[in-house]
Design a protein around this motif. Structure first.
Motif, PDB file in Angstrom:
ATOM      1  N   LEU A  14       0.830  -1.211   0.000  1.00 25.26           N
ATOM      2  CA  LEU A  14       0.000   0.000   0.000  1.00 25.26           C
ATOM      3  C   LEU A  14       0.863   1.260   0.000  1.00 25.26           C
ATOM      4  O   LEU A  14       0.549   2.237  -0.695  1.00 25.26           O
ATOM      5  N   ALA A  15       1.943   1.252   0.783  1.00 28.52           N
ATOM      6  CA  ALA A  15       2.837   2.413   0.798  1.00 28.52           C
ATOM      7  C   ALA A  15       3.485   2.626  -0.559  1.00 28.52           C
ATOM      8  O   ALA A  15       3.579   3.761  -1.053  1.00 28.52           O
ATOM      9  N   LEU A  16       3.920   1.538  -1.196  1.00 23.47           N
ATOM     10  CA  LEU A  16       4.535   1.638  -2.522  1.00 23.47           C
ATOM     11  C   LEU A  16       3.526   2.133  -3.552  1.00 23.47           C
ATOM     12  O   LEU A  16       3.831   3.021  -4.369  1.00 23.47           O
ATOM     13  N   LEU A  17       2.315   1.593  -3.501  1.00 20.67           N
ATOM     14  CA  LEU A  17       1.272   2.013  -4.445  1.00 20.67           C
ATOM     15  C   LEU A  17       0.904   3.482  -4.231  1.00 20.67           C
ATOM     16  O   LEU A  17       0.737   4.233  -5.203  1.00 20.67           O
ATOM     17  N   ALA A  18       0.797   3.886  -2.971  1.00 21.82           N
ATOM     18  CA  ALA A  18       0.472   5.286  -2.677  1.00 21.82           C
ATOM     19  C   ALA A  18       1.545   6.216  -3.229  1.00 21.82           C
ATOM     20  O   ALA A  18       1.241   7.276  -3.785  1.00 21.82           O
ATOM     21  N   GLY A  19       2.805   5.812  -3.081  1.00 25.22           N
ATOM     22  CA  GLY A  19       3.892   6.625  -3.618  1.00 25.22           C
ATOM     23  C   GLY A  19       3.843   6.727  -5.132  1.00 25.22           C
ATOM     24  O   GLY A  19       4.052   7.811  -5.696  1.00 25.22           O
ATOM     25  N   MET A  20       3.568   5.626  -5.800  1.00 25.50           N
ATOM     26  CA  MET A  20       3.494   5.634  -7.262  1.00 25.50           C
ATOM     27  C   MET A  20       2.343   6.505  -7.754  1.00 25.50           C
ATOM     28  O   MET A  20       2.503   7.292  -8.701  1.00 25.50           O
ATOM     29  N   VAL A  21       1.183   6.385  -7.106  1.00 25.44           N
ATOM     30  CA  VAL A  21       0.032   7.202  -7.502  1.00 25.44           C
ATOM     31  C   VAL A  21       0.331   8.674  -7.279  1.00 25.44           C
ATOM     32  O   VAL A  21       0.002   9.531  -8.115  1.00 25.44           O
ATOM     33  N   SER A  22       0.964   8.992  -6.154  1.00 22.34           N
ATOM     34  CA  SER A  22       1.306  10.383  -5.867  1.00 22.34           C
ATOM     35  C   SER A  22       2.219  10.967  -6.940  1.00 22.34           C
ATOM     36  O   SER A  22       2.082  12.141  -7.308  1.00 22.34           O
ATOM     37  N   LEU A  23       3.145  10.175  -7.443  1.00 17.76           N
ATOM     38  CA  LEU A  23       4.060  10.644  -8.475  1.00 17.76           C
ATOM     39  C   LEU A  23       3.382  10.794  -9.832  1.00 17.76           C
ATOM     40  O   LEU A  23       3.788  11.622 -10.652  1.00 17.76           O
ATOM     41  N   CYS A  24       2.348  10.008 -10.063  1.00 21.87           N
ATOM     42  CA  CYS A  24       1.725   9.987 -11.395  1.00 21.87           C
ATOM     43  C   CYS A  24       0.614  11.020 -11.567  1.00 21.87           C
ATOM     44  O   CYS A  24       0.466  11.595 -12.645  1.00 21.87           O
ATOM     45  N   VAL A  25      -0.202  11.257 -10.535  1.00 20.78           N
ATOM     46  CA  VAL A  25      -1.411  12.049 -10.722  1.00 20.78           C
ATOM     47  C   VAL A  25      -1.194  13.486 -10.291  1.00 20.78           C
ATOM     48  O   VAL A  25      -0.337  13.794  -9.467  1.00 20.78           O
ATOM     49  N   GLY A  26      -1.993  14.364 -10.866  1.00 23.40           N
ATOM     50  CA  GLY A  26      -1.920  15.785 -10.570  1.00 23.40           C
ATOM     51  C   GLY A  26      -2.473  16.581 -11.733  1.00 23.40           C
ATOM     52  O   GLY A  26      -3.191  16.048 -12.591  1.00 23.40           O
ATOM     53  N   ALA A  27      -2.159  17.861 -11.784  1.00 23.48           N
ATOM     54  CA  ALA A  27      -2.609  18.699 -12.889  1.00 23.48           C
ATOM     55  C   ALA A  27      -2.124  18.151 -14.215  1.00 23.48           C
ATOM     56  O   ALA A  27      -2.800  18.260 -15.243  1.00 23.48           O
ATOM     57  N   VAL A  28      -0.924  17.563 -14.210  1.00 23.86           N
ATOM     58  CA  VAL A  28      -0.374  16.874 -15.387  1.00 23.86           C
ATOM     59  C   VAL A  28      -0.211  15.410 -15.026  1.00 23.86           C
ATOM     60  O   VAL A  28       0.511  15.068 -14.089  1.00 23.86           O
ATOM     61  N   THR A  29      -0.906  14.532 -15.739  1.00 24.26           N
ATOM     62  CA  THR A  29      -0.794  13.100 -15.475  1.00 24.26           C
ATOM     63  C   THR A  29       0.459  12.546 -16.152  1.00 24.26           C
ATOM     64  O   THR A  29       0.680  12.770 -17.339  1.00 24.26           O
ATOM     65  N   VAL A  30       1.251  11.821 -15.377  1.00 24.17           N
ATOM     66  CA  VAL A  30       2.478  11.220 -15.896  1.00 24.17           C
ATOM     67  C   VAL A  30       2.271   9.710 -15.984  1.00 24.17           C
ATOM     68  O   VAL A  30       2.074   9.053 -14.960  1.00 24.17           O
ATOM     69  N   PRO A  31       2.284   9.126 -17.179  1.00 26.48           N
ATOM     70  CA  PRO A  31       2.103   7.686 -17.320  1.00 26.48           C
ATOM     71  C   PRO A  31       3.199   6.917 -16.579  1.00 26.48           C
ATOM     72  O   PRO A  31       4.321   7.415 -16.411  1.00 26.48           O
ATOM     73  N   PRO A  32       2.905   5.683 -16.122  1.00 28.63           N
ATOM     74  CA  PRO A  32       3.901   4.898 -15.379  1.00 28.63           C
ATOM     75  C   PRO A  32       5.211   4.710 -16.133  1.00 28.63           C
ATOM     76  O   PRO A  32       6.290   4.758 -15.528  1.00 28.63           O
ATOM     77  N   GLY A  33       5.145   4.502 -17.443  1.00 29.74           N
ATOM     78  CA  GLY A  33       6.373   4.327 -18.215  1.00 29.74           C
ATOM     79  C   GLY A  33       7.245   5.568 -18.184  1.00 29.74           C
ATOM     80  O   GLY A  33       8.473   5.491 -17.997  1.00 29.74           O
ATOM     81  N   GLU A  34       6.621   6.727 -18.363  1.00 29.11           N
ATOM     82  CA  GLU A  34       7.367   7.986 -18.307  1.00 29.11           C
ATOM     83  C   GLU A  34       7.892   8.246 -16.900  1.00 29.11           C
ATOM     84  O   GLU A  34       8.999   8.787 -16.724  1.00 29.11           O
ATOM     85  N   LEU A 295      -8.352  16.391  -5.443  1.00 32.04           N
ATOM     86  CA  LEU A 295      -9.805  16.281  -5.451  1.00 32.04           C
ATOM     87  C   LEU A 295     -10.494  17.617  -5.705  1.00 32.04           C
ATOM     88  O   LEU A 295     -11.595  17.654  -6.261  1.00 32.04           O
ATOM     89  N   PHE A 296      -9.867  18.709  -5.286  1.00 27.66           N
ATOM     90  CA  PHE A 296     -10.493  20.016  -5.429  1.00 27.66           C
ATOM     91  C   PHE A 296      -9.699  20.924  -6.358  1.00 27.66           C
ATOM     92  O   PHE A 296      -9.753  22.147  -6.250  1.00 27.66           O
ATOM     93  N   ALA A 297      -8.943  20.325  -7.258  1.00 24.45           N
ATOM     94  CA  ALA A 297      -8.142  21.097  -8.213  1.00 24.45           C
ATOM     95  C   ALA A 297      -9.057  22.048  -9.002  1.00 24.45           C
ATOM     96  O   ALA A 297     -10.197  21.700  -9.339  1.00 24.45           O
ATOM     97  N   PRO A 298      -8.588  23.270  -9.274  1.00 26.20           N
ATOM     98  CA  PRO A 298      -7.219  23.781  -9.098  1.00 26.20           C
ATOM     99  C   PRO A 298      -6.881  24.250  -7.692  1.00 26.20           C
ATOM    100  O   PRO A 298      -5.784  24.747  -7.465  1.00 26.20           O
ATOM    101  N   TYR A 299      -7.801  24.091  -6.723  1.00 26.25           N
ATOM    102  CA  TYR A 299      -7.502  24.475  -5.347  1.00 26.25           C
ATOM    103  C   TYR A 299      -6.815  23.309  -4.646  1.00 26.25           C
ATOM    104  O   TYR A 299      -7.088  22.135  -4.919  1.00 26.25           O
ATOM    105  N   GLU A 300      -5.937  23.646  -3.706  1.00 25.45           N
ATOM    106  CA  GLU A 300      -5.216  22.628  -2.965  1.00 25.45           C
ATOM    107  C   GLU A 300      -5.456  22.828  -1.476  1.00 25.45           C
ATOM    108  O   GLU A 300      -5.267  23.917  -0.943  1.00 25.45           O
ATOM    109  N   ILE A 301      -5.880  21.766  -0.809  1.00 21.77           N
ATOM    110  CA  ILE A 301      -6.129  21.810   0.625  1.00 21.77           C
ATOM    111  C   ILE A 301      -4.894  21.286   1.347  1.00 21.77           C
ATOM    112  O   ILE A 301      -4.374  20.220   0.989  1.00 21.77           O
ATOM    113  N   PRO A 302      -4.388  21.982   2.367  1.00 22.28           N
ATOM    114  CA  PRO A 302      -3.276  21.428   3.147  1.00 22.28           C
ATOM    115  C   PRO A 302      -3.649  20.065   3.724  1.00 22.28           C
ATOM    116  O   PRO A 302      -4.767  19.879   4.220  1.00 22.28           O
ATOM    117  N   VAL A 303      -2.730  19.130   3.659  1.00 22.48           N
ATOM    118  CA  VAL A 303      -3.042  17.773   4.092  1.00 22.48           C
ATOM    119  C   VAL A 303      -3.391  17.736   5.573  1.00 22.48           C
ATOM    120  O   VAL A 303      -4.165  16.880   6.023  1.00 22.48           O
TER     121      VAL A 303
END
Length: 328
Positions: A14-34, A295-303
């Motif tokens: 779960l920690a590894l998956l969470a890290g990978m998702v965090s790196l991939c998703v956002g305003a610009v989606t980065v595919p896993p290969g990239e 979830l609320f992009a373009p606004y960002e809520i402090p974690v």
């Protein structure tokens, strides 16, 4: 043992998956290969730059801070024999935050000193709480109220420093509620090193933690130097909490929620509990941070806001389910 290993494997995944998702998703989606190409140093273009210079420090900070806070919470609960205790609840995080604010005001260019300052503040706060908890008949709620008082004092100290030296903490609001929006690898690296050393020290002392969990009199009858060992393990927990605060600010409730959840699956044995909390805390904070910024992009809520919204009701539920209000 097989089931415990399975739970630990799941939390690590779960920690590894969470890290990978965090790196991939956002305003610009980065595919896993990239993403993999960027991490391997072969990436080019905007996606690789976003991964390496924006998301990688933030994700590393989430993983490190979450692991540190969760393990610190588990250790503090064991040492103080109080399931309501956590670094944020009893003032350890606030003590670390006050020390970081003072360090940033006095030595703004010495980024590497912030984990050391945070450790000093967290350790001092933990020792004050330990002194209160060792009084005969101290109730769980007395300990919590003492922590609330300490948190108020240290928070006022942070406000005073920021008032006198406005540039002491850039992004003060994020630091106060907890956030990783402006974190850099220069801040993450020393904190992660401190956290790794403290975690390794706790793993070497898990047998002593198991003895401490039996109670003061039983631990003494088994030959354990209770006072000395409490100071040592609380110092290590303070190092973990201080490292997290120096990266993520005054994030709350990770050290309260994760140990309770992990204990439901792994029980009270210290070694699997510490390891499971490290993975579980890393996963929880990373997932919450990813959700808070997407979830609320373009606004960002402090974690820290997201965690407080979930952690506050959880704390109230724990208070309502404690029987008798006295230490075990």
């Amino acid at each position: 043992m097989a089931s415990k290993r399975g739970v630990l494997a799941v939390t690590a995944a779960l920690a590894l998956l969470a890290g990978m998702v965090s790196l991939c998703v956002g305003a610009v989606t980065v595919p896993p290969g990239e993403l993999l190409a960027a991490l391997a140093g072969r990436g080019e273009g905007t996606g690789a730059a976003i991964v390496l210079y924006v998301r990688l420090p933030r994700t590393a900070g989430c993983l490190a801070a979450g692991a540190c806070l969760a393990v610190a919470g588990a250790v503090i609960q064991t040492v103080l024999a109080n399931p309501l205790a956590s670094p944020s609840v009893i003032g350890v995080n606030a003590g670390a935050g006050a020390a970081v604010a003072l360090c940033c005001a006095l030595a703004p260019m010495a980024v590497g000193l912030t984990p050391i300052a945070a450790f000093g503040g967290a350790f001092g706060s933990a020792m004050l709480v330990l002194a209160v908890s060792q009084r005969a008949g101290a109730s769980r709620m007395t300990l919590i109220l003492t922590g609330v008082a300490l948190s108020s004092i240290f928070s006022a100290a942070v406000d005073l420093v920021v008032t006198l030296v406005p540039d002491a903490l850039n992004g003060y609001s994020d630091f106060r509620v907890g956030g990783l929006g402006s974190v850099t690898m220069a801040r993450v690296a020393p904190a992660a090193a401190v956290g790794a050393v403290c975690l390794a020290g706790l793993l070497l002392l898990t047998n002593e933690l198991d003895v401490l969990a039996l109670g003061t009199e039983t631990a003494r009858s088994l030959g354990l130097q209770v006072g000395r060992m409490r100071v040592i393990v609380l110092a290590l927990a303070a190092g973990l909490a201080g490292a997290a605060v120096s990266v993520a600010g005054l994030i709350g409730f990770v050290g309260l929620i994760v140990p309770h959840l992990i204990r439901r699956f792994l029980g009270e044995e210290s070694r699997p509990l510490v390891i499971g909390c490290a993975f579980g805390g890393a996963a929880l904070l990373t997932v919450c941070d990813t959700a808070a910024r997407t979830l609320f992009a373009p606004y960002e809520i402090p974690v820290g806001v997201a965690l407080s919204l979930g952690g506050g009701p959880f704390f109230i539920w724990l208070v309502l389910h404690q029987k008798g209000g006295r230490r075990r």
